[in-house]
Scaffold this motif. Structure first.
Motif, PDB file in Angstrom:
ATOM      1  N   VAL A 118       0.846  -1.196   0.000  1.00  0.00           N
ATOM      2  CA  VAL A 118       0.000   0.000   0.000  1.00  0.00           C
ATOM      3  C   VAL A 118       0.882   1.248   0.000  1.00  0.00           C
ATOM      4  CG1 VAL A 118      -1.619   1.342   1.411  1.00  0.00           C
ATOM      5  CG2 VAL A 118      -2.031  -1.092   1.012  1.00  0.00           C
ATOM      6  N   GLY A 119       1.930   1.219   0.801  1.00  0.00           N
ATOM      7  CA  GLY A 119       2.858   2.345   0.837  1.00  0.00           C
ATOM      8  C   GLY A 119       3.493   2.604  -0.523  1.00  0.00           C
ATOM      9  N   GLN A 120       3.944   1.523  -1.170  1.00  0.00           N
ATOM     10  CA  GLN A 120       4.538   1.653  -2.514  1.00  0.00           C
ATOM     11  C   GLN A 120       3.561   2.294  -3.483  1.00  0.00           C
ATOM     12  OE1 GLN A 120       5.442  -2.319  -3.752  1.00  0.00           O
ATOM     13  NE2 GLN A 120       7.533  -2.294  -2.919  1.00  0.00           N
ATOM     14  N   LEU A 121       2.309   1.819  -3.453  1.00  0.00           N
ATOM     15  CA  LEU A 121       1.295   2.317  -4.385  1.00  0.00           C
ATOM     16  C   LEU A 121       0.982   3.788  -4.128  1.00  0.00           C
ATOM     17  CD1 LEU A 121      -1.065  -0.786  -4.487  1.00  0.00           C
ATOM     18  CD2 LEU A 121       0.117   0.207  -6.459  1.00  0.00           C
ATOM     19  N   LEU A 122       0.895   4.165  -2.840  1.00  0.00           N
ATOM     20  CA  LEU A 122       0.640   5.574  -2.510  1.00  0.00           C
ATOM     21  C   LEU A 122       1.773   6.437  -3.046  1.00  0.00           C
ATOM     22  CD1 LEU A 122      -0.665   5.107   1.141  1.00  0.00           C
ATOM     23  CD2 LEU A 122      -1.973   6.106  -0.737  1.00  0.00           C
ATOM     24  N   ARG A 123       2.994   5.978  -2.838  1.00  0.00           N
ATOM     25  CA  ARG A 123       4.175   6.718  -3.281  1.00  0.00           C
ATOM     26  C   ARG A 123       4.203   6.835  -4.814  1.00  0.00           C
ATOM     27  NH1 ARG A 123       8.715   7.220   0.088  1.00  0.00           N
ATOM     28  NH2 ARG A 123       8.151   5.407   1.306  1.00  0.00           N
ATOM     29  N   GLU A 124       4.005   5.670  -5.473  1.00  0.00           N
ATOM     30  CA  GLU A 124       4.024   5.674  -6.946  1.00  0.00           C
ATOM     31  C   GLU A 124       2.964   6.600  -7.540  1.00  0.00           C
ATOM     32  OE1 GLU A 124       3.417   1.627  -8.155  1.00  0.00           O
ATOM     33  OE2 GLU A 124       5.287   0.963  -7.198  1.00  0.00           O
ATOM     34  N   ASN A 125       1.781   6.634  -6.903  1.00  0.00           N
ATOM     35  CA  ASN A 125       0.681   7.441  -7.420  1.00  0.00           C
ATOM     36  C   ASN A 125       0.699   8.858  -6.857  1.00  0.00           C
ATOM     37  OD1 ASN A 125      -1.183   5.600  -9.090  1.00  0.00           O
ATOM     38  ND2 ASN A 125      -0.674   4.356  -7.305  1.00  0.00           N
ATOM     39  N   ASN A 126       1.731   9.128  -6.029  1.00  0.00           N
ATOM     40  CA  ASN A 126       1.858  10.460  -5.457  1.00  0.00           C
ATOM     41  C   ASN A 126       0.621  10.863  -4.641  1.00  0.00           C
ATOM     42  OD1 ASN A 126       3.635  12.473  -5.073  1.00  0.00           O
ATOM     43  ND2 ASN A 126       3.192  13.573  -6.975  1.00  0.00           N
ATOM     44  N   LYS A 127       0.135   9.930  -3.840  1.00  0.00           N
ATOM     45  CA  LYS A 127      -1.064  10.174  -3.042  1.00  0.00           C
ATOM     46  C   LYS A 127      -0.718  10.225  -1.553  1.00  0.00           C
ATOM     47  CE  LYS A 127      -3.956   9.443  -6.536  1.00  0.00           C
ATOM     48  NZ  LYS A 127      -4.668  10.556  -7.156  1.00  0.00           N
ATOM     49  N   THR A 128      -1.536  10.950  -0.802  1.00  0.00           N
ATOM     50  CA  THR A 128      -1.401  10.954   0.659  1.00  0.00           C
ATOM     51  C   THR A 128      -2.675  10.389   1.270  1.00  0.00           C
ATOM     52  OG1 THR A 128      -2.248  13.205   0.732  1.00  0.00           O
ATOM     53  CG2 THR A 128       0.154  12.943   0.715  1.00  0.00           C
ATOM     54  N   ILE A 129      -2.578  10.013   2.540  1.00  0.00           N
ATOM     55  CA  ILE A 129      -3.709   9.329   3.169  1.00  0.00           C
ATOM     56  C   ILE A 129      -3.881   9.752   4.623  1.00  0.00           C
ATOM     57  CG2 ILE A 129      -2.428   7.285   3.954  1.00  0.00           C
ATOM     58  CD1 ILE A 129      -4.858   5.610   2.923  1.00  0.00           C
ATOM     59  N   ALA A 130      -5.120   9.725   5.087  1.00  0.00           N
ATOM     60  CA  ALA A 130      -5.439   9.931   6.499  1.00  0.00           C
ATOM     61  C   ALA A 130      -6.580   8.990   6.859  1.00  0.00           C
ATOM     62  CB  ALA A 130      -5.858  11.380   6.739  1.00  0.00           C
ATOM     63  N   CYS A 131      -6.660   8.607   8.137  1.00  0.00           N
ATOM     64  CA  CYS A 131      -7.672   7.642   8.554  1.00  0.00           C
ATOM     65  C   CYS A 131      -8.546   8.193   9.669  1.00  0.00           C
ATOM     66  CB  CYS A 131      -7.017   6.359   9.071  1.00  0.00           C
ATOM     67  SG  CYS A 131      -5.699   5.723   8.029  1.00  0.00           S
ATOM     68  N   ALA A 132      -9.791   7.771   9.682  1.00  0.00           N
ATOM     69  CA  ALA A 132     -10.694   8.041  10.800  1.00  0.00           C
ATOM     70  C   ALA A 132     -11.120   6.689  11.346  1.00  0.00           C
ATOM     71  CB  ALA A 132     -11.900   8.832  10.323  1.00  0.00           C
ATOM     72  N   GLU A 133     -10.563   6.341  12.491  1.00  0.00           N
ATOM     73  CA  GLU A 133     -10.789   4.996  13.018  1.00  0.00           C
ATOM     74  C   GLU A 133     -11.705   5.032  14.232  1.00  0.00           C
ATOM     75  OE1 GLU A 133      -7.454   2.321  13.336  1.00  0.00           O
ATOM     76  OE2 GLU A 133      -6.096   3.862  12.612  1.00  0.00           O
ATOM     77  N   SER A 134     -12.669   4.128  14.249  1.00  0.00           N
ATOM     78  CA  SER A 134     -13.413   3.964  15.484  1.00  0.00           C
ATOM     79  C   SER A 134     -13.087   2.589  16.074  1.00  0.00           C
ATOM     80  CB  SER A 134     -14.908   4.152  15.263  1.00  0.00           C
ATOM     81  OG  SER A 134     -15.571   4.038  16.493  1.00  0.00           O
ATOM     82  N   CYS A 135     -13.708   1.523  15.572  1.00  0.00           N
ATOM     83  CA  CYS A 135     -13.545   0.209  16.198  1.00  0.00           C
ATOM     84  C   CYS A 135     -12.109  -0.301  16.184  1.00  0.00           C
ATOM     85  CB  CYS A 135     -14.458  -0.808  15.536  1.00  0.00           C
ATOM     86  SG  CYS A 135     -14.125  -1.025  13.776  1.00  0.00           S
ATOM     87  N   THR A 136     -11.309   0.125  15.202  1.00  0.00           N
ATOM     88  CA  THR A 136      -9.935  -0.375  15.133  1.00  0.00           C
ATOM     89  C   THR A 136      -9.003   0.385  16.085  1.00  0.00           C
ATOM     90  OG1 THR A 136      -9.839   0.967  13.131  1.00  0.00           O
ATOM     91  CG2 THR A 136      -9.909  -1.413  12.838  1.00  0.00           C
ATOM     92  N   GLY A 137      -9.470   1.477  16.643  1.00  0.00           N
ATOM     93  CA  GLY A 137      -8.762   2.158  17.736  1.00  0.00           C
ATOM     94  C   GLY A 137      -7.324   2.541  17.458  1.00  0.00           C
TER      95      GLY A 137
END
Lengths: 415, 415
Positions: free
Chosen positions: B265-284
């Motif tokens: 997933v990290g490789q793909l984000l980097r290759e596609n020049n994308k950034t990510i953020a998460c909103a987690e509830s049950c996974t804490g």
């Protein structure tokens, strides 16, 4: 007379060095607590003739043979047919097992195919062992004086089966003399210093009580094991010894018994009617994960910000950009502001924050990999401490979170 | 003809579950690379008769027997006298070993005592193996067609001896044929369904290529192993088979080789020049933890909100309180708002959110334990899916996070 057990792990992936066998390690520890001695561990390849030899050798020596692996639905999973061949019995549909598998698939909304139904097939004369977390049931098969127990190789499935069904059954059958364990759990002190503090006490332990040091991540567990015939007396004897050693190590002890540090922190928060929120940088959510791995943690855990970028530290956590620029994100002033502000933002009694260099990148001349600042803030005070942990990223994340938990604990105990 | 090896680890501490045996795992991997097959691993207690049995059983099957443990200077270290007994030879001072030990002590400025000199005593006919990092030399002892190699149990001493002396010697003697492995990693499909899809292909595999299914959490790894005489040809043969099976399972394959899903997933984000953020509830926080366990993840991971309370979902994530009230926190509409809003708050290309009932508490009539909603949002679309995982809290947390990673992956691949 003591009971002998053998563990057979089956799988080419273990012999080829692709999978580290942690199953037999865990099983050994559990059997040890029942006083059942593991006298041999064997790993066999996924080959019928080799598995047969392993069964034969084990049956000569042991009353209990625990087998993991090779129980899946695919062609390289040989344990079941080989067990049937060894016992010279047919394979047949185990109706109780089939019912459980069908229920599982129904719940998940999957369709049951032939491969899945096949997982309920077992050697004649077997008793199925419920697999609550997977689809391959276990097998319990006896002849003469020996029990063969076959479990899946997936660790969490195997552990659940052991805890729920197999260990209680073995205990009822084999544990005659009484055995009593108690575990003292410590944090914040290395094994060697603990041993130093306890050496005189240890020397004077009565001969029917044994002490084992079980070091894990940023923790050392002390296991006292008493053997004898009178359960009540054993419990009294162990408690007496605990009373004697406690004054020597009190400030490091977070619990007596089977309680993880995150559970203990949860208990203390609940007892003190406190709530908590975290601002995590280098731990990336791992501290929140530990806290929320405890059932019912929503009673005291409000939430967290995982602030990896400067931007978020500034915007969401209102860390002074001037301080971020001059001191850097890994600094006393930044974690103090993070802890204070997360407490305010979430309106909790306690705020905890971490910022550090987990590695492998990010180190500077005066901040090597492993440098971590941790701050604790409540209504009365805010304080920060610096640690230098290890060179390994995962280890730094885990150690940081465990140490943060221990800081929360010791502050709650003081009150 | 392939060469068979066995590994015998000696030590009560392994059988009692106090020490996790990582030596045999490492040795297996090294031998595997030479095409030497480990056909059995055994752990024996510190007891002469048990060690003798282990030697005897191993000699029947293997040309190379690698032994670790029981080589120290203390009384419970039995490997050396037992090896002498098994070979029916005397122990004698090995002058070459004594010379090395003396030099080591001299260099360190230590005095050589009787215990230290005793470490140079070896069974007659042995060749010493230099221990550069410790004081107990190893033993190389042959008879008929079998080699016994005895090493210390201390992992770094053992590894140095293997790398410097033992592996090169074994390679010169035995390596004739070649072996080649490749691993196909899949997510989002259970082992049984994968096996169904692959059954025809598997049946037609050439006889020198073997397939193994290695299931882990929400993933199945497929290992192809080819044996033969021409390394290049083997690599070609394996690649050819991978090309044949890929069309059948392509959408589930996240990598070929040694890459974890969070790394991919990290490789793909980097290759596609994308950034990510998460909103987690049950996974804490666990999803954020997985993403940030990858070195360099700060390049694409901005941060997360772990929103356990309604309050935080409303305030920090601006989820419509009316929707929270009418639909509940575990609902399609709530995760969609969470994913959209976290993306906006953090200014990232992608927002991911999770809300569910990890258990054991919190279930309702139409939302059993294990119910989890996961949403994915990018500039073009936002979509949510519902899952019903398991009954176990930790498992639900882990499965939710792994499935979320796989959703991110499949969306990035589509682009």
């Amino acid at each position: 007379m003591s009971v002998n057990a053998e563990i057979i792990t089956i799988g080419d992936e273990i012999l080829y060095g692709q999978t580290l066998d942690t199953n037999s390690h865990w099983i050994s520890g559990e059997l040890d607590q029942l006083g059942i001695r593991v006298i041999r561990k064997t790993t066999s390849p996924d080959k019928e003739d080799e598995i047969l030899i392993a069964f034969e050798e084990a049956e000569k020596r042991a009353e209990v043979i625990l087998i993991t692996g090779g129980l899946g639905p695919t062609n390289d999973d040989l344990t079941k047919p080989t067990l049937a061949k060894y016992f010279q019995v047919e394979l047949e549909m185990n109706e109780a097992a089939l019912e459980e598998i069908s229920e599982r698939y129904e719940r998940a909304g999957w369709e049951l195919n032939e491969l899945n139904r096949g997982q309920a097939i077992q050697p004649m004369g077997s008793t199925k062992i419920t697999n609550e977390l997977g689809t391959a049931p276990g097998i319990w098969l006896e002849r003469n004086e020996t029990i063969f127990i076959s479990m899946p190789g997936v660790p969490f499935e195997m552990k659940a089966m052991m805890e729920k069904e197999i260990l209680p059954k073995l205990k009822r059958r084999f544990v005659k003399g009484k055995i009593h364990h108690k575990i003292i759990r410590t944090g914040g002190i290395p094994e060697s210093r603990l041993a130093e503090k306890l050496q005189d006490w240890e020397k004077n332990l009565p001969s029917h009580i044994k002490l084992a040091y079980l070091p894990t991540l940023a923790q050392v567990k002390l296991r006292l094991t008493a053997t004898g015939s009178d359960q009540e007396q054993l419990e009294k004897d162990v408690d007496e010894q605990i009373e004697l050693c406690m004054p020597l190590i009190e400030k490091y002890v977070y619990a007596i018994g089977n309680i993880e540090l995150e559970e203990r922190v949860g208990q203390l928060l609940r007892e003190n009617n406190k709530t908590i929120a975290c601002a995590e940088s280098c731990t990336g959510g791992y501290l929140s994960h530990l806290i929320t791995s405890v059932p019912g943690s929503s009673d005291y855990f409000q939430g967290s910000y995982v602030a990896y970028s400067y931007d978020i530290k500034e915007k969401a956590l209102q860390v002074d950009p001037e301080v971020l620029k001059t001191q850097g994100a890994v600094s006393e002033e930044v974690v103090i502001q993070m802890a204070k502000n997360i407490r305010e933002v979430f309106g909790t009694s306690i705020g905890v924050s971490l910022s550090g260099i987990a590695g492998p990148g990010g180190a500077t001349k005066d901040k090597p990999v492993g440098t971590v600042w941790i701050a604790y803030s409540d209504g009365e005070k805010t304080e920060a401490r610096k640690f230098v942990f290890a060179k390994d990223r995962k280890l730094n994340i885990q150690l940081s979170a465990m140490v943060a938990l221990n800081i929360i604990r010791s502050n709650l105990v003081k009150k």
